[in-house]
Design a protein around this motif. Sequence first.
Motif, PDB file in Angstrom:
ATOM      1  N   GLY A 116      -0.330  -6.628  -3.117  1.00 25.54           N
ATOM      2  CA  GLY A 116       0.817  -6.986  -2.325  1.00 25.54           C
ATOM      3  C   GLY A 116       1.535  -7.828  -1.315  1.00 25.54           C
ATOM      4  N   LYS A 166       3.479  -8.602   2.801  1.00 24.30           N
ATOM      5  CA  LYS A 166       2.907  -7.357   3.500  1.00 24.30           C
ATOM      6  C   LYS A 166       2.858  -7.900   5.047  1.00 24.30           C
ATOM      7  CE  LYS A 166      -1.493  -5.683   2.466  1.00 24.30           C
ATOM      8  NZ  LYS A 166      -2.839  -5.766   1.325  1.00 24.30           N
ATOM      9  N   GLY A 190       0.675  -4.419  -6.325  1.00 22.98           N
ATOM     10  CA  GLY A 190       0.358  -3.296  -4.999  1.00 22.98           C
ATOM     11  C   GLY A 190       1.552  -3.055  -4.717  1.00 22.98           C
ATOM     12  N   ALA A 191       1.338  -2.593  -3.374  1.00 23.19           N
ATOM     13  CA  ALA A 191       2.821  -1.707  -2.708  1.00 23.19           C
ATOM     14  C   ALA A 191       2.950  -2.536  -1.711  1.00 23.19           C
ATOM     15  CB  ALA A 191       2.844  -0.191  -2.389  1.00 23.19           C
ATOM     16  N   GLY A 192       2.266  -3.777  -1.202  1.00 23.33           N
ATOM     17  CA  GLY A 192       2.296  -4.330   0.391  1.00 23.33           C
ATOM     18  C   GLY A 192       3.047  -3.398   1.711  1.00 23.33           C
ATOM     19  N   GLY A 232       4.677   0.165   1.057  1.00 20.29           N
ATOM     20  CA  GLY A 232       3.712   1.425   0.796  1.00 20.29           C
ATOM     21  C   GLY A 232       2.205   1.551   2.461  1.00 20.29           C
ATOM     22  N   HIS A 233       1.997   0.221   2.765  1.00 23.58           N
ATOM     23  CA  HIS A 233       1.090   0.566   3.947  1.00 23.58           C
ATOM     24  C   HIS A 233       1.904   1.087   4.939  1.00 23.58           C
ATOM     25  CE1 HIS A 233      -2.146  -0.673   1.311  1.00 23.58           C
ATOM     26  NE2 HIS A 233      -1.657  -1.583   1.176  1.00 23.58           N
ATOM     27  N   GLY A 283       0.845   0.331  -7.363  1.00 26.30           N
ATOM     28  CA  GLY A 283      -0.293   1.440  -6.422  1.00 26.30           C
ATOM     29  C   GLY A 283       0.630   2.496  -5.761  1.00 26.30           C
ATOM     30  N   SER A 332      -4.373   2.758  -4.570  1.00 31.17           N
ATOM     31  CA  SER A 332      -4.925   1.625  -4.539  1.00 31.17           C
ATOM     32  C   SER A 332      -4.195   0.831  -6.231  1.00 31.17           C
ATOM     33  CB  SER A 332      -5.756   0.589  -3.762  1.00 31.17           C
ATOM     34  OG  SER A 332      -6.753   0.998  -4.844  1.00 31.17           O
ATOM     35  N   GLY A 333      -3.952   0.146  -5.922  1.00 32.32           N
ATOM     36  CA  GLY A 333      -3.406  -0.973  -7.393  1.00 32.32           C
ATOM     37  C   GLY A 333      -5.267  -1.411  -7.698  1.00 32.32           C
ATOM     38  N   ASP A 336      -3.295  -2.287   6.032  1.00 28.39           N
ATOM     39  CA  ASP A 336      -4.272  -2.311   4.537  1.00 28.39           C
ATOM     40  C   ASP A 336      -4.980  -0.453   4.752  1.00 28.39           C
ATOM     41  OD1 ASP A 336      -5.001  -1.359   2.041  1.00 28.39           O
ATOM     42  OD2 ASP A 336      -4.520  -4.146   1.675  1.00 28.39           O
ATOM     43  N   THR A 343      -5.764   0.568   2.352  1.00 26.00           N
ATOM     44  CA  THR A 343      -6.911   0.585   1.133  1.00 26.00           C
ATOM     45  C   THR A 343      -8.221  -0.147   0.951  1.00 26.00           C
ATOM     46  OG1 THR A 343      -5.118  -0.457  -0.070  1.00 26.00           O
ATOM     47  CG2 THR A 343      -5.271   2.133  -0.768  1.00 26.00           C
TER      48      THR A 343
HETATM   49  C1  IPE Z   1      -1.179   1.030  -2.104  1.00 28.44           C
HETATM   50  O1  IPE Z   1      -1.631  -0.027  -3.537  1.00 28.44           O
HETATM   51  C2  IPE Z   1      -0.103   2.249  -1.891  1.00 28.44           C
HETATM   52  C3  IPE Z   1       0.438   2.730  -1.020  1.00 28.44           C
HETATM   53  C4  IPE Z   1       0.302   1.748   0.146  1.00 28.44           C
HETATM   54  C5  IPE Z   1       1.392   3.951  -1.297  1.00 28.44           C
HETATM   55  P1  IPE Z   1      -2.034  -0.919  -2.832  1.00 28.44           P
HETATM   56  O2  IPE Z   1      -3.546  -0.555  -2.004  1.00 28.44           O
HETATM   57  O3  IPE Z   1      -2.398  -1.746  -4.338  1.00 28.44           O
HETATM   58  O4  IPE Z   1      -1.229  -2.108  -1.981  1.00 28.44           O
HETATM   59  P2  IPE Z   1      -1.721  -3.438  -1.951  1.00 28.44           P
HETATM   60  O5  IPE Z   1      -1.716  -4.860  -3.155  1.00 28.44           O
HETATM   61  O6  IPE Z   1      -2.759  -3.432  -1.087  1.00 28.44           O
HETATM   62  O7  IPE Z   1      -0.443  -3.831  -1.161  1.00 28.44           O
END
Ligand code: IPE
Length: 270
Positions: free
Chosen positions: A8, A14, A46-48, A51-52, A140, A156-157, A215, A217
């Motif tokens: 992400g 991010k 990832g979600a970057g 998501g976070h 993710g 998480s991814g 982050d 995750t």
């Molecule tokens: C997190 O995914 C998913 C959510 C927060 C919904 P990741 O943990 O894989 O995302 P990145 O790569 O750290 O941004």
Amino acid sequence: MIILKLGGSVITKKEATEPTADYENLDRIAKEIGESSCQKLIIIHGAGSYGHPFAKKYGIGDTSENREDLQRKKRGFCIIQDSVKTLNRIVCEHLRKYGILAVSLQPSSFIITRNTRIYYGNLNLIKKYLYLRFVPVLYGDVVLDLEESIKMAVLSGDQITRYLGEHLKPEKVILGSDVNGIYTKNPKKYPDAQLIDHVSSLDDLEFIEGATTADVTGGMGGKLLELIKLADLGIESEILNAAKPDLIKRALQGERIGTVIKVKEKKIKG
Ligand code: IPE
Ligand code: ATP
């Protein structure tokens, strides 16, 4: 078959408080994947910033004390599920632009966790897509959790990468991050941190910590734990800098770049 995880931190900004894609990196990486001519591939991203920040705000993964908490968390779940889907659509669009047959698979629609770890995921569809030479793209996501006190979890991814690695036995797992690999300590904080050629255990690091951004995750520590579990099953992975041009392409073509995570070689006596 290769599993490629795009962090992400590479495909989004991010540190942004609003969901913001890094279109420049995305376009370049999609082009590199297309040029690599890698035939059998799964991409996980990832979600970057998609998501976070939301996951933190809505406390997904926290235990819900009362009805109000739970309602708020459920609302957050819907918002995050939608937000990461938006990023996935942007990623798939870029991949298709360079001839990659990207098919989107929404993790929350076929994976369930128990105590935040994947409990079940139906992999038959992924196998069929691979057989037909499609490129499944996962990400993710937020998912349902079987544990009554948790109910919803952030997946998480990196955990998806480990799960698919374990069950689909790829030749190689490549993780594109925003650093050159694993260092003795966080290179963004400590200029004297040294890049490690290969890692077999968390003991190889002076200390490990989460990422510098919000982050939820686990940052590099969480990532490494997943990869060490994979290495224990005999599947090697490598972490490289996907923000640097050409490295993803070269890694997909078989070159070894960055830090490799593999089991310790046993010394044979005599
Ligand atoms: C997190 O995914 C998913 C959510 C927060 C919904 P990741 O943990 O894989 O995302 P990145 O790569 O750290 O941004
Ligand atoms: P994700 O999909 O989880 O976001 P990512 O590749 O984007 O994956 P981060 O979770 O952001 O990666 O973790 C990478 C960050 O971890 C680096 O930017 C770095 O600041 C931090 N980090 C902490 N300790 C280390 C270490 N020992 N070696 C390398 N990076 C480290």
